[in-house]
Design a protein around this motif. Structure first.
Motif, PDB file in Angstrom:
ATOM      1  N   THR A  64       8.109  14.974  10.498  1.00 15.09           N
ATOM      2  CA  THR A  64       7.651  14.827  12.086  1.00 15.09           C
ATOM      3  C   THR A  64       8.619  15.713  12.766  1.00 15.09           C
ATOM      4  N   SER A  65       9.779  15.782  12.380  1.00 15.29           N
ATOM      5  CA  SER A  65      10.750  16.669  13.528  1.00 15.29           C
ATOM      6  C   SER A  65      10.079  18.118  13.535  1.00 15.29           C
ATOM      7  N   LEU A  66       9.314  18.714  12.823  1.00 14.98           N
ATOM      8  CA  LEU A  66       8.888  19.780  12.836  1.00 14.98           C
ATOM      9  C   LEU A  66       7.580  20.001  13.843  1.00 14.98           C
ATOM     10  N   LEU A  67       7.030  18.692  14.164  1.00 12.77           N
ATOM     11  CA  LEU A  67       5.860  18.882  15.008  1.00 12.77           C
ATOM     12  C   LEU A  67       6.529  19.199  16.645  1.00 12.77           C
ATOM     13  N   PRO A  68       5.894  19.851  17.481  1.00 16.20           N
ATOM     14  CA  PRO A  68       6.208  20.022  18.724  1.00 16.20           C
ATOM     15  C   PRO A  68       6.035  18.737  19.517  1.00 16.20           C
ATOM     16  N   GLY A  69       7.045  18.484  20.340  1.00 16.17           N
ATOM     17  CA  GLY A  69       6.666  17.198  21.291  1.00 16.17           C
ATOM     18  C   GLY A  69       7.184  16.032  20.852  1.00 16.17           C
ATOM     19  N   THR A  70       7.941  15.720  19.621  1.00  9.33           N
ATOM     20  CA  THR A  70       8.422  14.758  19.326  1.00  9.33           C
ATOM     21  C   THR A  70       9.790  15.062  18.414  1.00  9.33           C
ATOM     22  N   VAL A  71      10.607  14.310  18.596  1.00 11.41           N
ATOM     23  CA  VAL A  71      11.828  14.451  17.532  1.00 11.41           C
ATOM     24  C   VAL A  71      12.235  13.232  17.393  1.00 11.41           C
ATOM     25  N   PRO A  72      12.649  12.883  16.100  1.00  9.73           N
ATOM     26  CA  PRO A  72      13.198  11.467  15.820  1.00  9.73           C
ATOM     27  C   PRO A  72      14.713  11.706  16.168  1.00  9.73           C
ATOM     28  N   THR A  73      14.931  10.599  16.620  1.00 10.69           N
ATOM     29  CA  THR A  73      16.515  10.508  17.317  1.00 10.69           C
ATOM     30  C   THR A  73      17.421   9.323  16.712  1.00 10.69           C
ATOM     31  N   GLY A  74      16.857   8.459  15.798  1.00  4.71           N
ATOM     32  CA  GLY A  74      17.746   7.505  15.228  1.00  4.71           C
ATOM     33  C   GLY A  74      16.688   6.415  14.674  1.00  4.71           C
ATOM     34  N   GLU A  75      17.582   5.093  14.655  1.00  4.08           N
ATOM     35  CA  GLU A  75      16.799   4.146  14.203  1.00  4.08           C
ATOM     36  C   GLU A  75      17.438   2.898  14.997  1.00  4.08           C
ATOM     37  N   GLU A  76      16.209   1.975  15.106  1.00  8.15           N
ATOM     38  CA  GLU A  76      16.479   0.694  15.955  1.00  8.15           C
ATOM     39  C   GLU A  76      15.765  -0.511  15.179  1.00  8.15           C
ATOM     40  N   ASN A  77      16.638  -1.295  14.560  1.00  7.57           N
ATOM     41  CA  ASN A  77      15.893  -2.232  14.068  1.00  7.57           C
ATOM     42  C   ASN A  77      15.088  -2.033  12.832  1.00  7.57           C
ATOM     43  N   GLY A  78      15.512  -0.976  11.825  1.00  3.27           N
ATOM     44  CA  GLY A  78      14.661  -0.429  11.002  1.00  3.27           C
ATOM     45  C   GLY A  78      13.643   0.225  11.174  1.00  3.27           C
ATOM     46  N   GLN A  79      13.306   0.659  12.569  1.00  2.00           N
ATOM     47  CA  GLN A  79      12.182   1.329  12.900  1.00  2.00           C
ATOM     48  C   GLN A  79      12.935   2.883  13.429  1.00  2.00           C
ATOM     49  N   ILE A  80      11.925   3.908  13.404  1.00  2.00           N
ATOM     50  CA  ILE A  80      12.444   4.990  13.864  1.00  2.00           C
ATOM     51  C   ILE A  80      12.047   5.475  15.275  1.00  2.00           C
ATOM     52  N   VAL A  81      13.029   5.798  16.170  1.00  2.00           N
ATOM     53  CA  VAL A  81      12.895   6.208  17.297  1.00  2.00           C
ATOM     54  C   VAL A  81      12.762   7.635  17.635  1.00  2.00           C
ATOM     55  N   TYR A  82      11.709   8.078  18.373  1.00  2.00           N
ATOM     56  CA  TYR A  82      11.422   9.206  18.782  1.00  2.00           C
ATOM     57  C   TYR A  82      11.243   9.490  20.279  1.00  2.00           C
ATOM     58  N   HIS A  83      12.147  10.766  20.278  1.00  2.00           N
ATOM     59  CA  HIS A  83      11.956  11.295  21.707  1.00  2.00           C
ATOM     60  C   HIS A  83      10.603  12.064  21.847  1.00  2.00           C
ATOM     61  N   CYS A  84       9.792  11.851  23.126  1.00  2.00           N
ATOM     62  CA  CYS A  84       8.682  12.488  23.378  1.00  2.00           C
ATOM     63  C   CYS A  84       8.382  13.266  24.457  1.00  2.00           C
ATOM     64  N   LEU A  85       7.748  14.165  24.796  1.00  2.00           N
ATOM     65  CA  LEU A  85       7.572  14.905  25.693  1.00  2.00           C
ATOM     66  C   LEU A  85       6.583  14.046  26.872  1.00  2.00           C
ATOM     67  N   ASP A  86       5.692  13.305  26.310  1.00  2.00           N
ATOM     68  CA  ASP A  86       4.831  12.505  27.111  1.00  2.00           C
ATOM     69  C   ASP A  86       4.719  11.076  26.335  1.00  2.00           C
ATOM     70  N   ILE A  87       4.996  10.052  26.891  1.00  2.00           N
ATOM     71  CA  ILE A  87       5.137   8.850  26.162  1.00  2.00           C
ATOM     72  C   ILE A  87       3.541   8.406  26.333  1.00  2.00           C
ATOM     73  N   GLU A  88       2.983   8.654  27.195  1.00  2.00           N
ATOM     74  CA  GLU A  88       1.501   8.304  27.391  1.00  2.00           C
ATOM     75  C   GLU A  88       0.426   8.699  26.415  1.00  2.00           C
ATOM     76  N   GLN A  89       0.964   9.629  25.586  1.00  2.00           N
ATOM     77  CA  GLN A  89       0.035  10.180  24.411  1.00  2.00           C
ATOM     78  C   GLN A  89       0.097   9.181  23.136  1.00  2.00           C
ATOM     79  N   PRO A  90      -1.181   9.276  22.341  1.00  2.00           N
ATOM     80  CA  PRO A  90      -1.268   8.331  21.286  1.00  2.00           C
ATOM     81  C   PRO A  90      -0.126   8.827  20.178  1.00  2.00           C
TER      82      PRO A  90
END
Length: 173
Positions: A128-154
């Motif tokens: 998923t780090s290879l897909l444009p627009g999203t980058v995994p940045t870490g974990e929070e409570n066992g879940q993966i946190v992603y930085h996204c260019l548009d959080i209103e996208q699905p």
């Protein structure tokens, strides 16, 4: 002549035979990789043989052979899905970067993966780090946190589709 063809020794022979088959396949892969990267030069044969043997041995110890079967069809679907999403997301990122009317709404999205920590989750975050627009940045409570260019996208739905395709392709145990 009496002997047992089954039992413990028979299973060990099958396991060893399977290991040799996997080792041969991996060695052939590393040979092809060597030929692509270094070309065909008879003077390189000793170095190539040593590198292929070391790479094969290392791969067998770091990525142990499993009994699960990989689905070629599911792997092809995963590759096509990845290619499709890469193109679509790349075009979307380019449009957003070049057209000031299309707003960027960057932010963090938490994805509740069903993959356990370790290799499976690492493969997923790498993919998923290879897909444009999203980058995994870490974990929070066992879940993966992603930085996204548009959080209103699905984003979460797209990540779920990627995870499902990855599980179908690689982890049918």
């Amino acid at each position: 002549m009496t002997g047992s063809s089954g039992g413990r020794d028979g299973r060990a022979a099958v396991a060893v035979g399977g290991l040799w088959r996997i080792a041969t396949f991996r060695a052939a892969f590393f040979l092809c990789l060597w030929l692509v990267l270094a070309g065909v030069n008879p003077a390189d044969l000793p170095a190539a043989a040593a590198a292929i043997a070391a790479a094969t041995w290392t791969s067998l110890h770091l990525l142990e052979p499993s009994r699960s079967r990989r689905s070629v069809t599911a792997m092809a679907r995963l590759a096509l899905l990845f290619l499709y999403q890469s193109v679509v997301a790349g075009v979307d990122v380019a449009r957003r970067a070049l057209d000031p009317r299309l707003p960027l709404r960057p932010g963090l999205v938490v994805y509740p993966t069903g993959l356990s920590r370790g290799m499976r989750r690492n493969v997923f975050t790498t993919l998923t780090s290879l897909l444009p627009g999203t980058v995994p940045t870490g974990e929070e409570n066992g879940q993966i946190v992603y930085h996204c260019l548009d959080i209103e996208q699905p984003v979460v739905a797209e990540l779920a589709a990627e995870e499902a395709a990855l599980v179908r392709a690689l982890y049918n145990d």
